[in-house]
Design an enzyme around this catalytic site. Structure first.
Site, short mmCIF file in Angstrom:
data_model
loop_
_atom_site.label_atom_id
_atom_site.label_comp_id
_atom_site.label_asym_id
_atom_site.label_seq_id
_atom_site.Cartn_x
_atom_site.Cartn_y
_atom_site.Cartn_z
N HIS A 186 10.79 -16.25 31.01
CA HIS A 186 12.22 -15.93 31.21
C HIS A 186 12.83 -15.16 30.04
O HIS A 186 14.02 -14.83 30.09
CB HIS A 186 13.03 -17.20 31.46
CG HIS A 186 12.67 -17.89 32.76
ND1 HIS A 186 12.70 -17.25 33.97
CD2 HIS A 186 12.25 -19.16 33.01
CE1 HIS A 186 12.33 -18.10 34.93
NE2 HIS A 186 12.03 -19.26 34.38
N ASP A 195 4.21 -18.84 38.63
CA ASP A 195 5.23 -19.87 38.42
C ASP A 195 6.20 -19.84 39.60
O ASP A 195 6.40 -18.80 40.24
CB ASP A 195 5.97 -19.56 37.10
CG ASP A 195 6.97 -20.65 36.71
OD1 ASP A 195 6.61 -21.50 35.88
OD2 ASP A 195 8.10 -20.65 37.24
N HIS A 225 9.30 -19.88 39.60
CA HIS A 225 10.49 -19.07 39.33
C HIS A 225 10.10 -17.64 38.99
O HIS A 225 9.02 -17.40 38.44
CB HIS A 225 11.27 -19.68 38.15
CG HIS A 225 11.65 -21.10 38.35
ND1 HIS A 225 10.91 -22.14 37.83
CD2 HIS A 225 12.68 -21.66 39.04
CE1 HIS A 225 11.47 -23.29 38.19
NE2 HIS A 225 12.55 -23.03 38.92
N ASP A 263 4.78 -25.24 38.86
CA ASP A 263 5.98 -25.88 39.40
C ASP A 263 6.24 -25.53 40.86
O ASP A 263 7.19 -26.06 41.46
CB ASP A 263 7.22 -25.60 38.53
CG ASP A 263 7.36 -24.16 38.09
OD1 ASP A 263 6.52 -23.32 38.49
OD2 ASP A 263 8.31 -23.86 37.34
N TYR A 318 6.40 -29.45 35.94
CA TYR A 318 7.19 -30.52 35.33
C TYR A 318 6.89 -31.91 35.85
O TYR A 318 7.47 -32.88 35.38
CB TYR A 318 8.69 -30.19 35.50
CG TYR A 318 8.99 -28.81 34.94
CD1 TYR A 318 9.12 -28.62 33.57
CD2 TYR A 318 9.04 -27.70 35.77
CE1 TYR A 318 9.33 -27.36 33.04
CE2 TYR A 318 9.25 -26.43 35.26
CZ TYR A 318 9.38 -26.27 33.89
OH TYR A 318 9.57 -25.02 33.37
C1 SP5 Z 1 9.47 -21.86 32.76
C2 SP5 Z 1 10.29 -22.43 33.87
O1 SP5 Z 1 9.74 -22.92 34.86
N1 SP5 Z 1 11.60 -22.44 33.70
C3 SP5 Z 1 12.39 -22.97 34.74
C4 SP5 Z 1 13.80 -22.86 34.42
C5 SP5 Z 1 14.62 -23.17 35.62
N2 SP5 Z 1 15.52 -24.20 35.33
C6 SP5 Z 1 16.57 -24.22 36.29
C7 SP5 Z 1 17.25 -25.51 36.17
C8 SP5 Z 1 18.27 -25.65 37.26
C9 SP5 Z 1 18.92 -26.97 37.12
N3 SP5 Z 1 18.01 -28.06 37.27
C10 SP5 Z 1 18.69 -29.29 37.25
C11 SP5 Z 1 17.89 -30.30 36.50
C12 SP5 Z 1 18.73 -30.92 35.44
N4 SP5 Z 1 17.90 -31.48 34.41
ZN ZN Z 2 9.21 -22.18 36.65
#
Ligand code: SP5
Ligand code: ZN
Length: 355
Positions: A172, A208, A210, A298, A337
């Site tokens: 990112h 990934d 995302h 993920d 995660y």
């Molecule tokens: C590297 C990677 O997989 N980064 C992912 C980042 C995306 N995070 C978005 C989070 C959106 C809110 N999630 C709510 C969980 C609160 N702990």
């Molecule tokens: Zn991700």
């Protein structure tokens, strides 16, 4: 042709980043990108018989071509400046978190000055509130770059498949801004280092869940590095929200060297593997002689951070499809995660990548 076992590069220093928390819609929630992710993956890979080596150190040369020096300098110094400014005592925040971002709308054409106040500078380089900087963040992120550069060196020396077991993740991070639990773009560093080693065309395949908006942005204007990603559709309301759409195909000389395959919430193995096959075909057409895999797990069904529903078999099949390209491959850990399954998910993906 089997390329088993893979070499795994890891570093104790990657454990030094402890997110502490994520600020999500203004609410302090527990961090998800935990050190235990790396220890869990390592345990499983050691048991699977891969050769595990420790990272060595490298200079900043490649890093400073992938990122603007001011971002690297900011990350290196910001936590000390934060402590110096007293924030851990008053108001009681021991990690760097922005409170104001100088968006294009705010500046309206004014120059983006470097603010005197560290709490204002924080928002110049970090584009969300979920990616906090603590005392060990710089060391861990920099060690992830070192491990990634070792993985490239091993591949250049003839290893067919090397996996950088790194955290924090990186895809990112753009040239000058970090976010999404990422601080330095490891996959972009790998691609740039493979270019330096004489690979004239390199592909980054990002599996990934995302979209890797940072990697896309870094190579968006370049024809030599293809970025190709399948991910949950940002247009359905998913991070990173502003990038990852199918019509983002590259710009200028980079036109045609960017491929996004956004997928609906709930997508399972069949459609996900179709997208992997499309991407593998694009890598062949690009004429890449080396491959970087942004290996996030993920997208798995059990993962709490994405709505994709990929199985262990799906990951192994994806690995096998990418192995069939028979390109020297550097795999770099990104997201994933669910602590109880992410080690196995990485292991089966690597098994597939072994061919
Ligand atoms: C590297 C990677 O997989 N980064 C992912 C980042 C995306 N995070 C978005 C989070 C959106 C809110 N999630 C709510 C969980 C609160 N702990
Ligand atoms: Zn991700």
């Amino acid at each position: 042709m089997s390329r088993s076992p893979a070499v795994v590069v890891r570093s104790d220093a990657c454990l030094l980043h402890v997110p502490g928390a994520e600020i999500w819609v203004g609410v302090r929630t527990p961090g998800t990108e935990l050190p235990e992710r790396a220890t869990r993956i390592e345990e499983v890979l050691r048991r699977a018989g891969h050769r595990v080596v420790d990272a060595t150190t490298h200079d900043d040369d490649v890093l400073l071509r992938v990122h603007e020096p001011r971002l690297v300098e900011h990350l290196r110094t910001v936590h000390a400046r934060w402590v110096e400014a007293g924030f851990p005592v008053e108001p009681g925040q021991d990690r760097v978190v922005p409170y104001l971002m100088p968006t294009a709308g705010m500046l309206d054409g004014l120059p983006e000055r470097e603010p005197v106040a560290v709490h204002a500078a924080a928002g110049r380089y970090c584009y969300d509130t979920m990616t906090l900087v603590g005392p060990g963040t710089w060391e861990a992120a920099r060690a992830a770059v070192d491990a990634t550069l070792d993985a490239v060196d091993l591949v250049v020396a003839g290893e067919p498949l090397v996996y950088a077991l790194v955290r924090p993740p990186g895809h990112h991070v753009t040239r000058a801004a970090y976010g999404g639990s990422c601080y330095l773009n490891n996959a972009a560093v790998a691609a740039e280092a493979l270019r330096d080693a004489g690979h004239e065309r390199v592909a980054v395949v990002d599996i990934d869940a995302h979209h890797g908006n940072g990697t896309q942005a870094i190579f968006y204007d370049r024809a030599d590095v293809l970025y190709a990603s399948l991910h949950v559709d940002p247009g359905a309301g998913w991070f990173p929200h502003y990038a990852g759409f199918a019509d983002e195909t590259g710009r200028g000389e980079g036109a045609g060297a960017n491929l996004n395959v956004p997928l609906a919430e709930g997508t399972g193995d069949v459609d996900w593997l179709d997208a992997v096959a499309r991407i593998a075909d694009a890598v062949s057409r690009h004429g890449a002689t080396a491959l970087v895999v942004s290996l996030g797990v993920d997208a798995a069904a059990a993962d709490p951070e994405s709505p994709l529903r990929i199985s262990h078999d799906g990951y192994e099949t994806a690995g096998r499809r990418l192995a069939s390209l028979t390109l020297p491959t550097v795999a770099v850990q990104e997201g994933g995660y669910h602590l109880d399954t992410l080690g196995d998910l990485v292991a089966v993906t690597l098994r597939g990548l072994c061919g």
